[in-house]
Design an enzyme around this catalytic site. Structure first.
Site, PDB file in Angstrom:
ATOM      1  CB  THR A 113      -0.542  -5.955   0.370  1.00 37.52           C
ATOM      2  OG1 THR A 113      -0.847  -5.981  -0.996  1.00 37.52           O
ATOM      3  CG2 THR A 113       0.621  -6.859   0.620  1.00 37.52           C
TER       4      THR A 113
ATOM      5  CB  THR B 131      -0.958  -9.133  -1.777  1.00 41.00           C
ATOM      6  OG1 THR B 131      -1.903  -8.175  -2.222  1.00 41.00           O
ATOM      7  CG2 THR B 131      -0.384  -9.847  -2.980  1.00 41.00           C
TER       8      THR B 131
HETATM    9  N1  GLU Z   1      -0.406  -6.379  -5.825  1.00 40.92           N
HETATM   10  C1  GLU Z   1       0.517  -5.448  -5.280  1.00 40.92           C
HETATM   11  C2  GLU Z   1       1.940  -5.832  -5.581  1.00 40.92           C
HETATM   12  O1  GLU Z   1       2.222  -6.974  -5.673  1.00 40.92           O
HETATM   13  C3  GLU Z   1       0.397  -5.342  -3.830  1.00 40.92           C
HETATM   14  C4  GLU Z   1      -0.957  -4.919  -3.460  1.00 40.92           C
HETATM   15  C5  GLU Z   1      -0.968  -3.735  -2.627  1.00 40.92           C
HETATM   16  O2  GLU Z   1      -0.237  -3.621  -1.654  1.00 40.92           O
HETATM   17  O3  GLU Z   1      -1.773  -2.910  -2.918  1.00 40.92           O
HETATM   18  O4  GLU Z   1       2.772  -5.002  -5.698  1.00 40.92           O
END
Ligand code: GLU
Length: 618
Positions: free
Chosen positions: A427, A445
């Site tokens: 992200t 992200t």
């Molecule tokens: N998919 C994660 C979320 O929405 C963020 C991804 C990440 O920072 O690793 O919390």
């Protein structure tokens, strides 16, 4: 080629007190003469990467100097914070393609200075209509292997990022969608300098990228890693941006060129010989049905400040608010302020508050009706939840979730549910503030670093794997799980772009990547800045601890210190990890802005202001 506009600003900067990056020798005269005329692209003078900068006229902070520069140039030419944020984000899709992109999603928090109002945009990816609560289970009902799901078409969710940009520009911005994407297209076409972070992004994904020939060809041309210091061009993504500028958001949400290309690849990913992966059931109609949504923020107060965060489907705003409320409650309970306690006690309080908030987040927060938001962010609930806190002993993990039922007299608790272990760590986050006082905190992200690993052939961008943010099976049998997959549902996120006002005036923006650690990173930066009096860049640089109701992860610097020893003596179950998060933010002091980013983590971030001043400001 060189960057236009604000290049001179960066290169002529006086050495900023806390800067750890040493600016490259200035080559400004030609750049200045050509400002505004040249296309964006690789800069032979190497823009200096500064972790903090103070001044006026607007500020941008991101992980990457090319992207921050794009935002600064938008501000210099009269664009506002929303315009700058969108252009910066689009540029990050080129320079940091493993962390975000047009096939991803995110959350955008905006403060409108004129209306004195904070609004958010939920641009989270959404499950295709064919999803059910069994999408990520095997025939025997158990959970599919996590990485098998990640490296597949099945993990792809309908992207929300271009819809977020479109809505942000229409509601808050002044520039067109097409103009906002132009710098990104030019950077992709003309190239940018490969840095260590970019090379590392490929290096850690070699195995995954090799599964998908289009990805391997793009990021490992000739089978090797892109070399640091060389120019990386991505004409395919330049083409994608050109198509998006020409067709507009309908290219994705109206059955246009990019919709067809994405859907075709997700439904039938091109794999290397001998590799088979699960396919997505996504359709062009799923993309047509997508909407980025305007939502009221999560509002709470902390030490008299007004805090605004992201609502469901992110758990970020709720969890950050609860952590901060718990810190206040511990103050009340012990009679010792968060500002005055020892560093070890500060980390201890923070670990306890974070674990408690995660117990509640895991139990109650997801994209389902009836999340008890008001109760979860209430001071009374935090006061009840503080009952387990002791300044001399860590609570046993996992901490039981609470009862946010409006009746707070005792120490009511529920089951102890361990957190889901599969949170990625990728992200990107950015902040922008303009000279009118409008502010943006935006986190976006594609989920894993490198997303699903699948590149859309001919268009040079990675498909997200956001659907693996759903729990594949309930966390604990017999306890309702709000984060199971379903048709049209958005997986729970931890992204926590946050804005803070003081006495109704802009005060702070904060954000970070890092999966579930985002919540703790953002909260720790806030308490570091607000309670501990650290300058923003120091609050970002401080060694991090992330307690998510399992063990407590800490950075090596912290564990190998007196603080680490004291925390272990208090019973904090410390585990050492490499780096936690990549913070960005802007501190506002009237017309003076201090942009800040990482000093060291991931090679440091890029903080810029339109008109730098050599004045100390935290
Ligand atoms: N998919 C994660 C979320 O929405 C963020 C991804 C990440 O920072 O690793 O919390």
């Amino acid at each position: 080629m060189t960057l236009t506009g604000g290049l001179l600003v960066s290169l002529t900067l006086p050495a900023v007190a806390t800067a750890t990056a040493s600016p490259a020798p200035a080559k400004t005269s030609q750049a200045d003469a050509d400002a505004g005329k040249r296309p964006y692209g690789v800069d032979p003078a190497n823009l200096p990467k500064m972790p903090t900068m103070t001044g006026g006229g607007g500020a941008v902070s991101s992980v990457d100097q090319t992207a921050s520069q794009v935002g600064i140039d938008v501000l210099r030419r009269g664009g506002n914070a929303a315009d700058a944020a969108v252009a910066t984000a689009a540029a990050l899709g080129v320079t940091e393609p493993f962390a975000n992109g047009i096939a991803g999603g995110g959350f955008f928090v905006y403060y409108d200075a004129k209306r004195k109002k904070v609004t958010t945009i939920d641009g989270r990816e959404t499950a295709p209509a064919a999803f059910t609560d069994k999408t990520f289970t095997k025939a025997d009902g158990t959970a599919m292997d996590f990485m098998t799901a990640v490296n597949s078409g099945l993990s792809f969710g309908v992207p929300g990022t271009p819809a977020t940009w479109d809505l942000a520009l229409k509601r808050f911005g002044t520039r067109s969608f097409s103009d906002s994407l132009r710098p990104a297209q030019e950077i992709a076409q003309n190239g940018f300098m490969v840095d260590q972070a970019f090379q590392d992004g490929v290096a850690q994904n070699v195995e995954r990228f090799t599964m998908f020939p289009a990805t391997a060809k793009l990021f490992m041309p000739g089978g090797s890693l892109p070399e640091v210091g060389t120019v990386f061009r991505n004409p395919d993504i330049a083409k994608a941006y050109a198509v998006l500028r020409r067709e507009g958001p309908a290219s994705i949400y109206g059955g246009g060129t990019l919709a067809k290309a994405m859907v075709a690849e997700a439904r039938n990913p091109g794999t290397a010989p001998g590799v088979t992966v699960a396919k997505s059931p996504v359709t062009v109609d799923d993309l047509r049905a997508y909407q980025a949504k305007l939502k009221a923020p999560i509002t709470s107060t902390y030490q008299g400040l007004n805090v605004y965060g992201m609502p469901v489907p992110s758990s970020g705003g709720i969890a950050v608010a609860e952590i901060l409320n718990l810190l206040e409650a511990y103050q009340a309970k012990t009679g010792a302020s968060t500002a005055s306690v020892s560093p070890a006690q500060w980390y201890h309080r923070f670990a306890e508050a974070s674990a408690t908030a995660f117990a509640d987040r895991n139990r109650y927060v997801g994209d389902v009706p009836g999340v008890p938001v008001k109760e979860l962010v209430s001071k009374a609930f935090a006061a009840e939840r503080a009952c387990g806190f002791s300044p001399t002993k860590a609570q046993a993990r996992p901490i039981a979730f609470g009862q946010p039922d409006g009746s707070y007299t005792g120490c009511a608790g529920g089951a102890r549910v361990a957190a889901k272990p599969n949170d990625g760590a990728s992200t990107t986050s950015l902040s922008a503030v303009d000279k009118w006082g409008n502010m943006v905190a935006y986190t976006l992200t594609i989920e894993q670093y490198g997303g699903s690993g699948i590149t859309v052939p001919g268009y040079g961008f990675l498909l997200n794997n956001e659907m693996t943010d759903f729990n594949f099976v309930p966390l604990q049998a017999g306890v309702p799980d709000p984060n199971l997959p379903a048709a049209g549902k958005r997986p729970r996120s931890s992204m926590s772009p946050t804005l803070i006002l003081k006495n109704g005036k802009p005060y702070l923006t904060v954000g970070s990547p890092g999966g579930a650690t985002i919540i703790t990173t953002v909260s720790q930066i806030i308490t570091g800045y607000v309670d501990r009096g650290m300058p923003l860049v120091e609050a970002i640089a401080a060694p991090r601890l992330s307690s998510r109701n399992t063990g407590v992860t800490v950075e090596p610097e912290l564990v190998n210190s007196d603080i680490g020893t004291a925390l272990k003596d208090l019973g904090q179950p410390l585990t050492t990890v490499g780096e936690i998060g990549r913070g960005v933010g802007v501190a506002v002091h009237g017309k003076t802005l201090t942009a800040a980013a990482e000093t060291v983590r991931a090679g440091g971030g890029s903080a810029m202001v339109v008109t730098p001043r050599d004045t100390a400001s935290r």
